[in-house]
Design a protein around this motif. Structure first.
Motif, mmCIF file in Angstrom:
data_model
loop_
_atom_site.group_PDB
_atom_site.id
_atom_site.type_symbol
_atom_site.label_atom_id
_atom_site.label_comp_id
_atom_site.label_asym_id
_atom_site.label_seq_id
_atom_site.Cartn_x
_atom_site.Cartn_y
_atom_site.Cartn_z
ATOM 1 N N UNK A 39 81.446 -82.060 99.940
ATOM 2 C CA UNK A 39 80.605 -81.007 99.394
ATOM 3 C C UNK A 39 81.558 -80.081 98.638
ATOM 4 N N UNK A 40 81.284 -79.814 97.366
ATOM 5 C CA UNK A 40 82.186 -79.029 96.524
ATOM 6 C C UNK A 40 81.508 -77.709 96.160
ATOM 7 N N UNK A 41 82.270 -76.628 96.288
ATOM 8 C CA UNK A 41 81.792 -75.293 95.910
ATOM 9 C C UNK A 41 82.825 -74.697 94.963
ATOM 10 N N UNK A 42 82.377 -74.173 93.829
ATOM 11 C CA UNK A 42 83.267 -73.478 92.906
ATOM 12 C C UNK A 42 82.745 -72.066 92.696
ATOM 13 N N UNK A 43 83.663 -71.098 92.818
ATOM 14 C CA UNK A 43 83.331 -69.685 92.648
ATOM 15 C C UNK A 43 84.181 -69.100 91.530
ATOM 16 N N UNK A 44 83.567 -68.349 90.647
ATOM 17 C CA UNK A 44 84.294 -67.702 89.551
ATOM 18 C C UNK A 44 84.920 -66.403 90.040
ATOM 19 N N UNK A 45 86.242 -66.308 89.896
ATOM 20 C CA UNK A 45 86.982 -65.110 90.272
ATOM 21 C C UNK A 45 88.002 -64.762 89.194
ATOM 22 N N UNK A 46 87.563 -64.547 87.959
ATOM 23 C CA UNK A 46 88.529 -64.279 86.895
ATOM 24 C C UNK A 46 89.278 -62.973 87.142
ATOM 25 N N UNK A 47 90.571 -62.999 86.865
ATOM 26 C CA UNK A 47 91.383 -61.803 87.004
ATOM 27 C C UNK A 47 91.772 -61.451 88.423
ATOM 28 N N UNK A 48 91.472 -62.326 89.380
ATOM 29 C CA UNK A 48 91.819 -62.069 90.778
ATOM 30 C C UNK A 48 93.089 -62.831 91.112
ATOM 31 N N UNK A 49 94.046 -62.136 91.697
ATOM 32 C CA UNK A 49 95.290 -62.763 92.142
ATOM 33 C C UNK A 49 94.978 -63.693 93.318
ATOM 34 N N UNK A 50 95.474 -64.934 93.311
ATOM 35 C CA UNK A 50 95.188 -65.860 94.417
ATOM 36 C C UNK A 50 95.598 -65.305 95.792
ATOM 37 N N UNK A 51 96.610 -64.444 95.827
ATOM 38 C CA UNK A 51 97.016 -63.851 97.099
ATOM 39 C C UNK A 51 96.013 -62.814 97.600
ATOM 40 N N UNK A 52 95.085 -62.398 96.751
ATOM 41 C CA UNK A 52 94.074 -61.414 97.124
ATOM 42 C C UNK A 52 92.760 -62.075 97.534
ATOM 43 N N UNK A 53 92.798 -63.384 97.792
ATOM 44 C CA UNK A 53 91.601 -64.125 98.198
ATOM 45 C C UNK A 53 91.755 -64.545 99.650
ATOM 46 N N UNK A 54 90.746 -64.264 100.465
ATOM 47 C CA UNK A 54 90.703 -64.680 101.877
ATOM 48 C C UNK A 54 89.515 -65.606 102.072
ATOM 49 N N UNK A 55 89.752 -66.718 102.775
ATOM 50 C CA UNK A 55 88.678 -67.665 103.079
ATOM 51 C C UNK A 55 88.669 -67.860 104.589
ATOM 52 N N UNK A 56 87.525 -67.624 105.213
ATOM 53 C CA UNK A 56 87.371 -67.786 106.659
ATOM 54 C C UNK A 56 86.154 -68.651 106.948
ATOM 55 N N UNK A 57 86.248 -69.418 108.021
ATOM 56 C CA UNK A 57 85.100 -70.182 108.505
ATOM 57 C C UNK A 57 84.900 -69.830 109.966
#
Length: 141
Positions: A39-57
């Motif tokens: 299952x693939x999910x793509x989210x647009x986050x232009x201009x966001x530093x990858x270190x400023x992204x948190x993913x939790x399950x």
């Protein structure tokens, strides 16, 4: 237990989710599809530093939280149309997905999540036995 109800609570929650608030703008558009056994999910986050992204399950809820910072404090803004701040998106995942093996990548402002289909949820073939053979085996035992 006595609970108080607010008839407009769900409407407020929907409006905040769809349009966002000043503190939490709704700016994380998403596409989702099934591709083979994933299952693939793509989210647009232009201009966001990858270190400023948190993913939790947690259980079957996947939460993506990202922060887009604005210009330095000493900068004088001439135009400010791009939303900044902390963005959050929650995605309800079905029991058929393997949340222990989620993979994430970030390329050109797009966060891609790949969630495998759980082995127990994949289609499998069931063997059929001859009922007469099963009856003979139980009689001879």
């Amino acid at each position: 237990m006595l609970m108080r109800t607010d008839p407009f609570r769900e409407l407020d929650r929907f409006a905040q989710h769809a349009f966002g608030t000043v503190a939490r703008p709704a700016i994380m558009p998403m596409d989702a599809w099934r591709e083979g056994d994933e299952f693939v999910v793509e989210l647009d986050l232009p201009g966001v530093d990858p270190d400023a992204v948190d993913i939790d399950v947690e259980r079957n809820v996947l939460t993506v939280k990202a922060e887009r910072k604005g210009p330095r404090d000493d900068a004088e803004l001439v135009a400010a149309e791009r939303p900044r701040g902390v963005f959050e998106r929650q995605i309800m995942l079905g029991d058929s997905l393997d949340t222990d093996r989620v993979q994430a990548s970030y390329t050109a402002g797009v966060l891609a999540l790949r969630i495998p289909i759980a082995e127990k949820a994949k289609a499998r073939r069931i063997a059929i036995t001859n009922g007469a053979d099963a009856d003979r085996k139980s009689l001879s035992a």
